[in-house]
Design an enzyme around this catalytic site. Sequence first.
Site, PDB file in Angstrom:
ATOM      1  N   HIS A 121      68.557  71.415  17.047  1.00 49.09           N
ATOM      2  CA  HIS A 121      69.850  72.024  16.753  1.00 49.09           C
ATOM      3  C   HIS A 121      69.615  73.471  16.332  1.00 49.09           C
ATOM      4  CE1 HIS A 121      74.086  71.927  16.125  1.00 49.09           C
ATOM      5  NE2 HIS A 121      74.043  72.038  14.814  1.00 49.09           N
ATOM      6  N   HIS A 178      72.133  67.869   8.090  1.00 46.59           N
ATOM      7  CA  HIS A 178      71.816  69.293   8.132  1.00 46.59           C
ATOM      8  C   HIS A 178      72.850  70.056   7.325  1.00 46.59           C
ATOM      9  CE1 HIS A 178      74.659  68.791  11.436  1.00 46.59           C
ATOM     10  NE2 HIS A 178      74.814  70.097  11.527  1.00 46.59           N
ATOM     11  N   ASP A 218      80.446  71.779   8.148  1.00 43.42           N
ATOM     12  CA  ASP A 218      81.243  70.603   8.495  1.00 43.42           C
ATOM     13  C   ASP A 218      80.533  69.300   8.144  1.00 43.42           C
ATOM     14  OD1 ASP A 218      79.496  71.437  10.626  1.00 43.42           O
ATOM     15  OD2 ASP A 218      80.471  70.031  11.974  1.00 43.42           O
ATOM     16  N   HIS A 219      79.304  69.406   7.618  1.00 43.17           N
ATOM     17  CA  HIS A 219      78.556  68.220   7.205  1.00 43.17           C
ATOM     18  C   HIS A 219      78.290  68.179   5.700  1.00 43.17           C
ATOM     19  CE1 HIS A 219      77.372  66.837  11.340  1.00 43.17           C
ATOM     20  NE2 HIS A 219      77.771  68.076  11.585  1.00 43.17           N
ATOM     21  N   HIS A 239      75.002  72.592   7.937  1.00 41.93           N
ATOM     22  CA  HIS A 239      76.227  73.211   8.434  1.00 41.93           C
ATOM     23  C   HIS A 239      77.425  72.724   7.623  1.00 41.93           C
ATOM     24  CE1 HIS A 239      74.625  74.526  12.644  1.00 41.93           C
ATOM     25  NE2 HIS A 239      74.548  75.487  11.759  1.00 41.93           N
ATOM     26  N   ASP A 291      73.504  66.567  14.381  1.00 38.58           N
ATOM     27  CA  ASP A 291      73.801  67.332  15.594  1.00 38.58           C
ATOM     28  C   ASP A 291      72.490  67.610  16.339  1.00 38.58           C
ATOM     29  OD1 ASP A 291      76.252  67.291  14.449  1.00 38.58           O
ATOM     30  OD2 ASP A 291      76.499  69.474  14.324  1.00 38.58           O
ATOM     31  N   HIS A 314      81.583  62.966  16.550  1.00 36.99           N
ATOM     32  CA  HIS A 314      81.419  64.420  16.516  1.00 36.99           C
ATOM     33  C   HIS A 314      82.047  65.053  17.758  1.00 36.99           C
ATOM     34  CE1 HIS A 314      79.324  68.348  16.030  1.00 36.99           C
ATOM     35  NE2 HIS A 314      79.356  68.021  14.743  1.00 36.99           N
TER      36      HIS A 314
END
Length: 309
Positions: free
Chosen positions: A140, A63, A67-68, A65, A211, A269
């Site tokens: 999510h 996805h 942090d990914h 976000h 997530d 995570h």
Amino acid sequence: MELEFLGTNAGVPSLQRNVTSMALRMFEERRTFWLFDCGEATQHQILRSSLKLSKLEKVFITHLHGDHIFGLPGLLSSRAYQGGTTKLTVYGPPGLKQFIEVSLTLSQSRIEYELEVIEHTGGLVYEDQEIMVESLLLDHRVDSYGYRIAEKDKAGSLDLKRLAEYGLKPGPAYGQLKRGESIDLGNGQLLKPEDVLGSPKKGRIVTILGDTRPCDNVLTLARDADLLVHEATFMHDLKESAHNYHHCTSIQAAEAALKAGVKELILTHFSSRYKDLEHLQPLLEEAKTVFPNTKLAEELVLFPVLRHA
């Protein structure tokens, strides 16, 4: 086939852990590795490992976000400087292509190899003669996907003693039999593959989730997997926080592994409130009360993908 974690933290990096990324090493099977998510500083983590970006074949993003994905533009732009000349394919949700194009264009980064970006909304993402990758939408705050990586079953080994009894020597006939083709021995006798082949070698299944909160698609993707990688952002005493932030607890991850019939569970995570491995031990212990074969992801540690009967 081995899994190597390059980041195990949720949200932001800490002094102990980087943000999310993991490498599926398939050097024996394909002489390459695949990357799943690419948080900030992923390429720095790769430099600390034995991985070489020249061997990177595919990147799968769960996805969008930060942090990914925040490590992706840097990794793509510097791959050529580390010997990466072969084609690289990046898969992920809609919007990924725009993110990559804008980042590389505004930074005037030049890509010296063939780069393909494939956006998807689930389903069959990739397939060749050896492996198949399927994806489903999870639960999510943004569209987040899980991936099911399934090796295809392979023919059993040839029984060399029996082949010699039939008067066959190494050559094209061996390949025909391995491909499931019968051989005419020239004396009116037909040699069938099952006469000289051992039991088929069952392919392994690895499920890697983005997530998510608990949902049915987790179970579908993880069904009978040899290895499940599942987020466990919080301990179960914070299940309300986990629900509000669209994440899972360690107990919820373990319950999914149990229901799906997986063989091994690796948790990752982690919230930065759990400072180090010592602080993560209670999270591991409560998961093991539900699913005993649970491990904590550790960065730059290799986890073999075992072949279960």
